[in-house]
Design a protein around this motif. Structure first.
Motif, PDB file in Angstrom:
ATOM      1  N   ARG A  68      16.399   5.887  -2.398  1.00  0.00           N
ATOM      2  CA  ARG A  68      15.932   5.210  -3.265  1.00  0.00           C
ATOM      3  C   ARG A  68      15.221   3.780  -3.232  1.00  0.00           C
ATOM      4  N   PRO A  69      14.229   3.845  -2.790  1.00  0.00           N
ATOM      5  CA  PRO A  69      13.681   2.500  -1.823  1.00  0.00           C
ATOM      6  C   PRO A  69      13.829   1.485  -2.979  1.00  0.00           C
ATOM      7  N   ILE A  70      14.330   0.432  -2.637  1.00  0.00           N
ATOM      8  CA  ILE A  70      14.104  -0.985  -3.572  1.00  0.00           C
ATOM      9  C   ILE A  70      12.735  -1.409  -3.761  1.00  0.00           C
ATOM     10  N   GLU A  71      11.797  -2.007  -2.606  1.00  0.00           N
ATOM     11  CA  GLU A  71      10.769  -2.307  -2.474  1.00  0.00           C
ATOM     12  C   GLU A  71      10.006  -0.799  -1.503  1.00  0.00           C
ATOM     13  N   ALA A  72       9.403  -1.283  -1.216  1.00  0.00           N
ATOM     14  CA  ALA A  72       8.007  -1.202   0.561  1.00  0.00           C
ATOM     15  C   ALA A  72       6.721  -2.142   0.053  1.00  0.00           C
ATOM     16  N   TYR A  73       5.931  -1.644   1.706  1.00  0.00           N
ATOM     17  CA  TYR A  73       5.086  -2.712   1.674  1.00  0.00           C
ATOM     18  C   TYR A  73       3.852  -0.684   2.129  1.00  0.00           C
ATOM     19  N   VAL A  74       3.303  -0.362   1.660  1.00  0.00           N
ATOM     20  CA  VAL A  74       2.743   1.099   2.320  1.00  0.00           C
ATOM     21  C   VAL A  74       1.118   0.670   2.406  1.00  0.00           C
ATOM     22  N   ARG A  75       0.785   1.150   2.924  1.00  0.00           N
ATOM     23  CA  ARG A  75      -0.592   1.716   3.558  1.00  0.00           C
ATOM     24  C   ARG A  75      -1.121   2.402   2.904  1.00  0.00           C
ATOM     25  N   HIS A  76      -2.278   2.351   1.564  1.00  0.00           N
ATOM     26  CA  HIS A  76      -3.180   3.784   1.527  1.00  0.00           C
ATOM     27  C   HIS A  76      -4.275   3.995   2.335  1.00  0.00           C
ATOM     28  N   ASP A  77      -5.128   3.386   2.978  1.00  0.00           N
ATOM     29  CA  ASP A  77      -5.813   3.222   3.553  1.00  0.00           C
ATOM     30  C   ASP A  77      -4.841   3.852   5.158  1.00  0.00           C
ATOM     31  N   ASN A  78      -5.193   4.865   5.617  1.00  0.00           N
ATOM     32  CA  ASN A  78      -4.455   5.617   6.698  1.00  0.00           C
ATOM     33  C   ASN A  78      -4.873   7.360   7.693  1.00  0.00           C
ATOM     34  N   GLY A  79      -4.769   7.092   8.664  1.00  0.00           N
ATOM     35  CA  GLY A  79      -5.203   7.993   9.361  1.00  0.00           C
ATOM     36  C   GLY A  79      -4.371   7.928  10.784  1.00  0.00           C
ATOM     37  N   ARG A  80      -4.775   8.814  11.603  1.00  0.00           N
ATOM     38  CA  ARG A  80      -3.961   9.299  12.892  1.00  0.00           C
ATOM     39  C   ARG A  80      -4.701   8.892  13.775  1.00  0.00           C
ATOM     40  N   TYR A  81      -4.581   7.465  13.373  1.00  0.00           N
ATOM     41  CA  TYR A  81      -5.609   6.279  14.404  1.00  0.00           C
ATOM     42  C   TYR A  81      -5.316   7.039  15.966  1.00  0.00           C
ATOM     43  N   LEU A  82      -3.908   6.742  16.613  1.00  0.00           N
ATOM     44  CA  LEU A  82      -3.539   6.960  17.636  1.00  0.00           C
ATOM     45  C   LEU A  82      -3.925   8.469  18.180  1.00  0.00           C
ATOM     46  N   ASP A  83      -4.088   9.481  17.573  1.00  0.00           N
ATOM     47  CA  ASP A  83      -3.891  11.047  18.393  1.00  0.00           C
ATOM     48  C   ASP A  83      -5.579  11.211  19.701  1.00  0.00           C
ATOM     49  N   ALA A  84      -6.061  10.139  19.650  1.00  0.00           N
ATOM     50  CA  ALA A  84      -7.364  10.650  20.608  1.00  0.00           C
ATOM     51  C   ALA A  84      -7.179   9.586  21.667  1.00  0.00           C
TER      52      ALA A  84
END
Length: 747
Positions: A535-551
């Motif tokens: 049960r997180p108290i607070e968070a900093y989340v990133r809705h703009d995301n992706g698998r940037y490191l795959d390549a």
């Protein structure tokens, strides 16, 4: 006196001259000999002769002298075909129009080295002393035949006789490869390129060298991604080249501290007079010389200066001491498998991320009909502008924390602290009855942690009391102290373990958390996987995301696996074959062994650069530093990779413990130590019919698999801990060679 003569004869025999690998193969086939027949005659294995003919290894005494004798006699029977008149004209710089080749598939032989060309075109060498070859201990001839190099007059390049034709499909703008090692001898400058190609460089000043490189050098590397940019040519300057161009062979103590040559140096003044510019970092071990781009045409050359410690020996070994041709081979192979070096391995690792995901792309301008840079960032990239991190993600001294009291020590509830393991415990009574301590090491652990990982691409969003989403990258303040490792969920079943013998997955020290703390998404997701509510108290989340490191992962994985295969460690080996292949693999080709180290350092360094700290910039806490201006300064991505790497390791620890009842005694980053009855990893890893425990440790060369790190005795481990009066001394740090010093212990 006869003993002295014998010693001299033995010394000469140890350096018996040999033709290049492709010529060795030609001579054997010309006489109708098989590899097996040659191996039997020399009393070596078939694979050994194949290695000599492929150039992967070199013969050593006493076989070397016998092999040289065999090849010499075959060369007398089957001399090299003479060069035709037309070929000789081309070698001398025939300027007649080039006739296009017929279309269709073309079969080409690998380009010979300068030494091989010397064997084909006798009588066209110039005198130069031989130098020892670091890779083989043999003597490498340095004379460069006219027919094996391309000579340049003024800025016109004359092609050699079909000896170094570009490989089919090579970009004609970069037909001479990504880089050149520039050397000088008696006033003549030579550029050693990949594939054994050598160019004459008719320049006497550094500014002229840069001009020649851009106009006639045909050096560089095509872009790695559609919207990206071609790599700038790289010139590696030897000590002789530095002297030729009026540069110091070594920096002064003051210059080493600042990382650059004095700005008033005469060579830098010459560059300025020729309208060449330097980046803000100045003229250091990795210097960039450029003129402002005109349209889409870049005018930029990068320099690498090994004697100024451009090639860190921790990662590049003796690369900086290699002869020019061998250094060109090493760096050229790195460039083809990773990318053209842009600086240290850490810098290159970071630049590789950007090269694979350029921040912008071109769009058609409807008004002009041409192309312009898009107003929005390239999808899947980090963009071209930096974003602020969350306060919990900021390292100490960051401008976001400037209002904190001067000596304030941030708690886990204030600071995200995702780091690799450094954990150990005392041996149990049962483990003390074992004979050995066996260390296993995860291959390319941080690369494996990056594989398939979803990371944030944009700025964070602050939320209070959020519902945890394992697919949403970010940082979460949550209490995980209730997770009990004695009772965890494995798949759909609950398992009972000895939690006291396992490290906590939530802290680098392995200690159980004492309350709320900040964690990256993979860490919190693992608590849910183990069967516990969060049960997180607070968070900093990133809705703009992706698998940037795959390549990035895929390219470095392929580079590592390919290079290990070159060293005789195939990806499809059985566990027993893998352990055998790994034994002494670095000695088979020391240069390729250096490449392995550089690739691994590129992974670790690239991840570390995502949270680069201030370095020697007159920086004070609370002030910004240079790295913060980069879009790739992303401590959240670094934290996510390290979190996932640590969780991957813990998952295997748990699987192994649940199946075998065996627990690790020490863990350091990607190395785990177990007590075992035998000295091999196979003495405690649960293989059945060659197949490993699903989800557990697996021997192999691929990232995420493990190799044998080292073995010591239990008596050694207990003795070391008693000597330093440290019952929880981390033995994983010393398991490789067993060497422990007071310095290692912080004393």
């Amino acid at each position: 006196m006869s003993e002295l003569f014998d010693a001299v004869d033995a010394l000469i025999a140890s350096r018996s001259p040999l033709p290049p690998p492709e010529e060795r193969r030609r001579l054997r086939k010309a006489h109708g000999l098989t590899v097996e027949e040659v191996a039997a005659a020399l009393k070596v294995r078939r694979a050994t002769v194949s290695g000599w003919e492929s150039g992967k290894t070199e013969p050593r005494p006493p076989e070397r002298n016998a092999y040289a004798r065999l090849l010499k006699q075959l060369a007398e029977l089957y001399p090299t075909p003479t060069v035709t008149a037309s070929e000789q004209d081309t070698a001398q710089g025939d300027t007649r129009p080039h006739q296009p080749e017929p279309t269709g598939k073309r079969t080409e032989e690998p380009p010979p080295t300068p030494e091989s060309a010397a064997a084909h075109v006798p009588g066209h060498t110039r005198s130069r002393p031989a130098a020892p070859t670091a890779a083989t201990g043999a003597t490498a001839p340095h004379p460069v035949p006219h027919a094996a190099r391309r000579s340049s007059t003024s800025f016109g390049t004359k092609k050699a006789a079909a000896v170094h034709a570009p490989v089919a499909g090579t970009d004609p703008h970069f037909e001479n490869g990504p880089l050149a090692v520039v050397d000088a001898d008696d006033g003549q400058v030579l550029a050693y390129c990949v594939g054994g190609l050598v160019l004459d460089v008719p320049t006497s000043s550094l500014s002229a060298l840069v001009e020649w490189t851009l106009k006639e050098g045909k050096l560089g590397q095509p872009k790695l991604s559609g919207p990206g940019k071609d790599a700038d040519p790289l010139l590696v300057l030897t000590e002789a080249a530095l002297e030729h161009y009026g540069l110091p062979v070594a920096l002064t103590d003051e210059e080493r501290r600042t990382g650059r040559l004095q700005e008033d140096h005469k060579v830098l003044r010459q560059l300025a007079r020729a309208d060449w510019k330097l980046t803000k970092r100045g003229f250091g071990p990795w210097a960039r010389i450029y003129r402002p781009a005109q349209g889409s045409e870049r005018q930029c050359v990068q320099l690498c200066i090994p004697s100024w410690r451009a090639l860190d020996p921790r990662h590049w070994g003796i690369a900086g001491q290699l002869p020019p041709a061998e250094l060109a081979r090493l760096l050229g192979t790195y460039a083809s498998r990773v990318m053209t070096p842009r600086g240290s391995t850490a810098v290159t690792g970071l630049e590789l991320m950007t090269a694979l995901h350029p921040p912008t792309h071109a769009v058609r301008d409807e008004a002009t009909g041409g192309f312009r840079k898009a107003d929005t960032k390239n999808p899947g990239s980090l963009g071209e502008h930096p974003v602020d991190c969350a306060p919990c993600e900021a390292p100490d001294g960051h401008p976001l924390l400037k209002d904190l009291p001067r000596f304030h020590q941030r708690t886990p509830a204030e600071k995200l602290f995702e780091e690799a393991y450094d954990w150990a415990r005392p041996l149990t009574d049962d483990e003390c009855t074992k004979r050995y301590l066996v260390g296993i090491d995860v291959n390319m652990a941080f690369a494996a942690g990056a594989n398939g990982l979803t990371v944030g691409l944009g700025a964070p969003t602050h939320v209070q009391q959020p519902l945890f989403d394992p697919k949403l990258p970010g940082s979460w303040l949550v209490d995980l102290s209730h997770v009990d490792l004695s009772r965890i969920k494995l798949g759909k079943e609950w398992a009972d373990l000895n939690g006291d013998l396992l490290p906590s997955p939530f802290t680098p020290t392995g200690e159980r958390p004492g309350g709320p703390a900040w964690y990256a998404t993979p860490t919190v997701a693992y608590a849910v996987e183990l069967g516990y509510d969060v049960r997180p108290i607070e968070a900093y989340v990133r809705h703009d995301n992706g698998r940037y490191l795959d390549a990035w992962y895929n390219r470095l994985r392929d580079a590592y696996i390919t290079t290990m295969a070159d060293l005789g460690v195939p990806a499809d080996a059985s566990p027993e074959e893998f352990l055998t292949a790994m034994d002494g693999y670095r000695d088979r080709d020391p240069e390729m062994a250096i490449l392995v180290s550089a690739i691994k350092a590129t992974v670790k360094g690239g991840i570390g650069k995502l949270r680069e700290r201030p370095r020697g910039e007159g920086w004070k806490p609370g002030q910004p530093w240079r790295a913060l201006s980069r879009p790739t300064w992303r401590p959240d991505i670094r934290a996510a990779v390290i979190s996932r790497t640590r969780i991957n390791m813990h998952r295997k620890l748990v699987k192994h413990a649940a199946f075998t009842g065996q627990y690790p005694t020490a863990i350091l980053s990607d190395c785990a130590v177990y007590a075992a009855d035998g000295p091999s990893p196979l003495d405690f890893l649960p293989y059945r019919n060659g197949k490993p425990l699903p989800g557990g440790w697996r021997l192999g060369v691929s990232p995420g698999m493990v190799k044998h790190e080292g073995t010591q005795t239990v008596l050694w481990g207990e003795g070391v801990r008693e000597q330093f009066q440290a019952p929880e001394l981390n033995l994983a740090r010393y398991i490789k060679d067993g060497q422990v010093t007071n310095k290692d212990n912080g004393e």
